[in-house]
Enzyme design. Structure first.
Site, PDB file in Angstrom:
ATOM      1  N   SER A 130       0.641  -0.713   0.205  1.00  0.00           N
ATOM      2  CA  SER A 130       0.031  -0.199  -0.219  1.00  0.00           C
ATOM      3  C   SER A 130       0.529   0.973   0.008  1.00  0.00           C
ATOM      4  O   SER A 130       2.234   0.995   0.601  1.00  0.00           O
ATOM      5  CB  SER A 130      -0.980  -0.279   1.251  1.00  0.00           C
ATOM      6  OG  SER A 130      -0.764   1.027   1.609  1.00  0.00           O
ATOM      7  N   TYR A 143      -2.351   0.369  10.553  1.00  0.00           N
ATOM      8  CA  TYR A 143      -2.134  -0.822   8.989  1.00  0.00           C
ATOM      9  C   TYR A 143      -1.109   0.369   8.551  1.00  0.00           C
ATOM     10  O   TYR A 143      -0.044  -0.847   8.265  1.00  0.00           O
ATOM     11  CB  TYR A 143      -3.160   0.434   8.304  1.00  0.00           C
ATOM     12  CG  TYR A 143      -3.301  -0.089   6.911  1.00  0.00           C
ATOM     13  CD1 TYR A 143      -3.385  -1.057   6.539  1.00  0.00           C
ATOM     14  CD2 TYR A 143      -2.888   0.236   6.092  1.00  0.00           C
ATOM     15  CE1 TYR A 143      -3.827  -2.184   5.120  1.00  0.00           C
ATOM     16  CE2 TYR A 143      -3.028   0.272   4.958  1.00  0.00           C
ATOM     17  CZ  TYR A 143      -3.489  -1.181   4.236  1.00  0.00           C
ATOM     18  OH  TYR A 143      -3.387  -1.537   2.977  1.00  0.00           O
TER      19      TYR A 143
END
Length: 249
Positions: A130, A143
């Site tokens: 990501s 995250y």
């Protein structure tokens, strides 16, 4: 004989889209994920082989690897986010879950399949991380921490495999709209999940990311894409998102 590609997180989103795309590319695809019913539907749709697998269960991953005779491509997609609280209010259990799935799950599968990837004429490991792997943002501490660690795993593996015919690739998407990612992260609050993408003209889709995976896998084996960052045009940077029309309707 078709080359064998293993895709984790195959029951939905980017994982399922990657299975579909690699089948189209002519691979013998093995899709793995926890949800057997979703996998069965994907198998019927695509003709891919499937196997229920929890990537956080190291012993089950080792059993799965022992079932394979060959593996030419591994695509690590399994992961996800849980919670969007600030660090001061974050739940340690959420952070632990994200680390186990995004980092240890990737580690387990990669370790188990490396002998097969090394044994062929040339292997490829693609890990979908990501943009959170290198840019932090409010509410994304857990995250981002997990994705930073996953990026470190990928980059270290590439260094350690230097001199061997195994490519190590990272695909780092920005804003991707799937059926489950934001919904799971926001604990099932559909209104909050929809607001993440509100007004954004064409956020990335799972199919868009699968196309990127197909691209890096399909390049000649001597070409290694270290990290491919992909965002929708509406997202110029992690914190700069245009909300409004961009394209003619």
């Amino acid at each position: 004989m078709s080359s064998v590609a293993v895709v984790t997180g195959a029951s939905s989103g980017i994982g399922a889209a990657t299975v579909r795309r690699l089948v189209k590319d002519g691979f013998d695809v093995v899709g793995v994920a926890r949800r057997a019913d979703r996998l069965a539907a994907l198998e019927e749709e695509t003709g891919a082989r499937v196997r229920p697998l929890d990537v956080t269960d190291e012993n089950d991953v080792l059993r799965f690897a022992a079932e394979l005779e060959t593996c030419d491509v591994l695509v690590n997609v399994a992961g996800g986010a849980l919670g969007a609280e600030p660090v001061a209010l974050a739940r340690a259990g959420d952070w632990r879950h994200m680390y186990e799935v995004n980092v240890l799950g990737t580690l387990h599968v990669t370790q188990a399949l490396l002998p097969l990837l090394r044994a062929g004429a040339g292997g490829t490991v693609v890990t979908v991380t990501s943009t959170a792997a290198f840019v932090n943002y409010e509410g994304g501490g857990g995250y981002s921490a997990a994705k930073h660690a996953e990026h470190a795993l990928v980059e270290t593996l590439r260094l350690e495999l230097g001199g061997e015919p195994v490519r190590v690739v990272e695909v780092a998407p920005g804003m991707v709209r799937t059926d489950e990612f934001a919904l799971n992260r926001l604990r099932g609050d559909a209104a909050k999940a929809a607001a993440v993408y509100e007004g954004v003209d064409r956020p990335l889709s799972a199919d868009d990311v699968a196309e990127c995976v197909s691209l890096v896998v399909g390049l000649p084996l001597h070409v290694n894409v270290d990290r491919l960052v992909v965002r929708p045009l509406a997202q110029a940077a992690q914190h700069k998102v245009h909300r409004g029309p961009l394209f003619p309707s």
